[in-house]
Design a protein around this motif. Structure first.
Motif, short mmCIF file in Angstrom:
data_model
loop_
_atom_site.label_atom_id
_atom_site.label_comp_id
_atom_site.label_asym_id
_atom_site.label_seq_id
_atom_site.Cartn_x
_atom_site.Cartn_y
_atom_site.Cartn_z
N TRP A 17 31.37 25.38 34.99
CA TRP A 17 32.59 25.25 34.74
C TRP A 17 33.17 26.35 35.54
O TRP A 17 34.54 26.54 35.80
CB TRP A 17 32.81 24.80 33.57
N LEU A 18 32.81 27.68 35.37
CA LEU A 18 33.94 28.51 35.57
C LEU A 18 33.66 28.71 37.62
O LEU A 18 34.85 28.80 38.31
CB LEU A 18 33.19 30.08 34.81
N GLY A 19 31.94 28.33 37.29
CA GLY A 19 31.55 28.85 39.67
C GLY A 19 32.70 28.05 40.07
O GLY A 19 33.11 28.10 40.75
N LEU A 20 32.44 26.40 39.54
CA LEU A 20 33.07 25.04 40.40
C LEU A 20 34.45 25.11 39.79
O LEU A 20 35.49 24.19 41.03
CB LEU A 20 32.42 24.02 40.62
N GLY A 21 34.29 24.62 39.04
CA GLY A 21 35.97 23.54 38.06
C GLY A 21 36.51 24.85 38.60
O GLY A 21 38.21 24.19 38.85
N VAL A 22 36.86 25.52 37.75
CA VAL A 22 37.99 26.90 38.04
C VAL A 22 38.58 26.47 39.44
O VAL A 22 40.13 26.43 39.84
CB VAL A 22 38.15 27.70 37.27
N PRO A 23 37.83 27.21 40.15
CA PRO A 23 38.47 27.24 41.71
C PRO A 23 38.91 25.35 42.13
O PRO A 23 39.95 25.77 43.27
CB PRO A 23 37.25 27.45 42.55
N SER A 24 37.69 24.58 41.81
CA SER A 24 38.47 22.68 42.14
C SER A 24 39.36 22.82 41.28
O SER A 24 40.69 21.87 42.11
CB SER A 24 36.80 22.41 41.51
N PHE A 25 39.91 22.81 40.34
CA PHE A 25 40.89 22.81 39.39
C PHE A 25 42.59 23.30 40.82
O PHE A 25 43.16 23.05 40.43
CB PHE A 25 41.07 23.07 38.28
N ALA A 26 41.93 24.84 41.03
CA ALA A 26 43.14 25.72 41.29
C ALA A 26 43.76 24.87 42.65
O ALA A 26 44.51 24.54 43.05
CB ALA A 26 43.00 27.04 41.90
N LEU A 27 42.31 24.35 43.48
CA LEU A 27 43.37 24.07 44.92
C LEU A 27 43.46 22.88 44.99
O LEU A 27 44.08 22.17 45.39
CB LEU A 27 41.66 24.54 46.28
N LEU A 28 42.10 21.84 43.86
CA LEU A 28 42.50 20.57 44.08
C LEU A 28 43.67 19.65 43.38
O LEU A 28 44.58 18.40 43.48
CB LEU A 28 41.45 19.73 43.71
N VAL A 29 44.33 20.54 41.56
CA VAL A 29 45.26 20.19 41.29
C VAL A 29 46.49 20.65 41.22
O VAL A 29 48.00 20.24 41.28
CB VAL A 29 45.01 20.12 39.18
N VAL A 30 46.16 22.09 41.47
CA VAL A 30 47.64 22.82 41.44
C VAL A 30 48.55 22.97 42.53
O VAL A 30 49.35 23.37 42.69
CB VAL A 30 47.75 24.63 40.89
N MET A 31 47.58 23.50 43.95
CA MET A 31 48.03 23.09 45.62
C MET A 31 49.40 21.79 45.65
O MET A 31 50.05 22.56 45.77
CB MET A 31 46.43 22.97 46.12
N PRO A 32 48.74 20.78 45.06
CA PRO A 32 50.04 19.20 45.44
C PRO A 32 50.92 20.04 44.17
O PRO A 32 52.58 19.47 45.04
CB PRO A 32 49.18 18.58 44.86
N LEU A 33 50.96 20.28 43.26
CA LEU A 33 52.23 21.07 42.86
C LEU A 33 52.60 21.79 43.46
O LEU A 33 54.30 21.99 43.02
CB LEU A 33 51.54 21.40 41.70
N LEU A 34 52.49 22.51 44.06
CA LEU A 34 52.99 23.62 45.03
C LEU A 34 52.95 23.29 46.52
O LEU A 34 54.13 23.87 47.26
CB LEU A 34 52.06 24.90 45.34
N ALA A 35 53.12 22.08 46.56
CA ALA A 35 53.15 21.33 47.77
C ALA A 35 54.48 21.84 48.02
O ALA A 35 55.48 22.20 49.42
CB ALA A 35 52.25 20.73 48.03
N ASN A 36 55.19 21.54 47.82
CA ASN A 36 56.40 21.01 48.22
C ASN A 36 57.84 22.17 47.58
O ASN A 36 58.87 22.18 47.17
CB ASN A 36 57.44 19.95 47.09
N THR A 37 57.31 23.15 47.29
CA THR A 37 58.41 23.95 46.90
C THR A 37 58.59 25.42 48.38
O THR A 37 58.35 25.27 49.47
CB THR A 37 57.50 25.04 46.16
#
Length: 86
Positions: A17-37
């Motif tokens: 979870w730490l090695g794959l889950g955290v970076p995946s979450f950061a890029l696949l979930v958080v990145m679209p939220l930042l796209a329109n800022t």
């Protein structure tokens, strides 16, 4: 049809979870939220800063996951000289 074997379910280790889950979450979930800022940090759009910050942070997560899971792998006791002679 056969049913799946009964017994305890296997859980994924925390290191995965730490090695794959955290970076995946950061890029696949958080990145679209930042796209329109329209936020800029030091003249760099926040989205670009977020993506480029995760290049080294992913390496850090993988290193920490490896350290957490290192006990699962036996130590290599052969010396380089013994490897050459094989």
């Amino acid at each position: 049809m056969s049913s799946p074997p009964s017994g305890p379910t296997r859980r994924l280790p925390r290191s995965l979870w730490l090695g794959l889950g955290v970076p995946s979450f950061a890029l696949l979930v958080v990145m679209p939220l930042l796209a329109n800022t329209d936020v800029y940090v030091a003249g760099i759009p926040l989205l670009f800063l977020w993506v480029f910050a995760w290049f080294p942070l992913t390496s850090v997560c993988l290193k920490l996951a490896w350290r957490m899971d290192r006990h699962a792998y036996p130590e290599d006791t052969t010396s380089p000289e013994e490897e050459v002679s094989r």
